[in-house]
Structure formats: C-alpha cells, structure tokens
Design a protein around this motif. Structure first.
Motif, PDB file in Angstrom:
ATOM      1  N   LYS A  61       0.826  -1.213   0.000  1.00  0.00           N
ATOM      2  CA  LYS A  61       0.000   0.000   0.000  1.00  0.00           C
ATOM      3  C   LYS A  61       0.860   1.263   0.000  1.00  0.00           C
ATOM      4  N   ASN A  70      -1.847   0.356  -9.825  1.00  0.00           N
ATOM      5  CA  ASN A  70      -3.197   0.801  -9.492  1.00  0.00           C
ATOM      6  C   ASN A  70      -3.840  -0.260  -8.592  1.00  0.00           C
ATOM      7  N   LEU A  71      -3.425  -0.253  -7.338  1.00  0.00           N
ATOM      8  CA  LEU A  71      -3.810  -1.285  -6.378  1.00  0.00           C
ATOM      9  C   LEU A  71      -5.222  -1.033  -5.848  1.00  0.00           C
ATOM     10  N   LYS A  72      -6.137  -1.902  -6.233  1.00  0.00           N
ATOM     11  CA  LYS A  72      -7.521  -1.807  -5.738  1.00  0.00           C
ATOM     12  C   LYS A  72      -7.667  -2.541  -4.415  1.00  0.00           C
ATOM     13  N   SER A  73      -7.054  -3.711  -4.319  1.00  0.00           N
ATOM     14  CA  SER A  73      -7.085  -4.467  -3.071  1.00  0.00           C
ATOM     15  C   SER A  73      -5.915  -5.442  -3.033  1.00  0.00           C
ATOM     16  N   ASP A 108      -5.589  -7.236  -6.656  1.00  0.00           N
ATOM     17  CA  ASP A 108      -6.481  -6.703  -7.682  1.00  0.00           C
ATOM     18  C   ASP A 108      -5.902  -5.351  -8.090  1.00  0.00           C
ATOM     19  N   ALA A 109      -5.370  -5.285  -9.303  1.00  0.00           N
ATOM     20  CA  ALA A 109      -4.749  -4.063  -9.810  1.00  0.00           C
ATOM     21  C   ALA A 109      -4.869  -4.025 -11.328  1.00  0.00           C
ATOM     22  N   ASP A 110      -4.920  -2.813 -11.856  1.00  0.00           N
ATOM     23  CA  ASP A 110      -4.976  -2.621 -13.313  1.00  0.00           C
ATOM     24  C   ASP A 110      -3.571  -2.591 -13.900  1.00  0.00           C
ATOM     25  N   ASN A 111      -2.839  -3.668 -13.737  1.00  0.00           N
ATOM     26  CA  ASN A 111      -1.477  -3.777 -14.233  1.00  0.00           C
ATOM     27  C   ASN A 111      -1.299  -5.130 -14.894  1.00  0.00           C
TER      28      ASN A 111
END
Length: 145
Positions: A61, A70-73, A108-111
């Motif tokens: 984090k 882009n770390l969502k969780s 969960d990330a947009d990478n």
C-alpha cells in the motif's frame, strides 16, 4: 543513517497466556488447547506469520503509487510449516522454528501480470519483517533482577 528503536513487553498473565504491549496497544497470545493453552488468542508463531503478512500489505500500500501500481485491493495469506516435535524436545534433530514459509498474494490491480510479479518481488525485498526472518539479526539476552 536513521535508526529507530521499537520495543514490546511480553508478560505472562495465566497459564501460558501472554499479554504483549507496545505504545499503548495490547494483544493476547496463547496456545491452542492441544499445545497446553486455553486458546484465547493466536500463538506466537501465528502472530509472526500475521506480522509478516501485515508488513507485506503495508509495503504494498505504501509504495503502490510510486511504482505505478493501481492497487484496488491486496490480501496476503501466509503459511508456515513447523515440526512441533522440535520445540517440544521429542525429536532433537527437528528444526525448532519454521522450516518453510509461503506467502500467497491476492492482488487486484490494473497492471500486467509482469508488472505485478515485479511489484511482489519489490514487496518481498522491502518488507522489514521478511528481511528480519531471512537475515537473522544479532540477538542478545540479559537477565534483569
């Protein structure tokens, strides 16, 4: 170099139950009933695994934006293999502590998968608890009367 000292105090309360305090916070450690406790809290090795997982989550984090993740969780599940015959004295050849520790990352990330894998390598390398386990510090003990 900036060195900061951290301190905890562990004190027996009843049976093998222990109160652990630091900076005004407190938690209880115990053993499960099959290991001689009353099962009122995690045992020390479970707390160690929890500290390792928490440290990895905090590192993730703290550095996500810097690494453009882009770390969502994130969730880190940590498992350790320990032969209880080692510390109980039943097998003098068994290792007393963990023989293996595995961390499972749920991210969960947009990478891309490659970016996430690189980031997990960074997390493992940067986590102070992991470093302490992998590279044992100098240990000293004193008896204070």
């Amino acid at each position: 170099m900036t060195v900061q000292t951290f301190k905890t105090v562990a004190e027996n309360t009843q049976g093998v139950q222990v109160s652990v305090k630091s900076r005004g916070f407190e938690f209880v450690l115990d053993e499960p009933k099959n290991l001689g406790g009353n099962d009122t809290g995690m045992n020390p090795v479970e707390a160690l695994l929890g500290a390792l997982g928490a440290c990895k989550v905090i590192v993730a984090k703290s550095f996500a934006a810097y690494h453009k993740i882009n770390l969502k969780s994130i969730k880190v599940e940590v498992e350790g293999e320990l032969d209880t015959d080692g510390f109980s004295g039943k097998n003098p050849n068994a290792k007393v502590g963990f023989s293996k520790i595995v961390s499972n990352f749920y991210i969960d990330a947009d990478n891309t998968d490659e970016e996430i894998a690189d980031y997990v390598r960074f997390i493992n390398k940067t986590c102070p608890v992991a470093d302490t386990i992998e590279n044992a510090p100098e240990m000293e003990s004193y008896i204070i009367k």
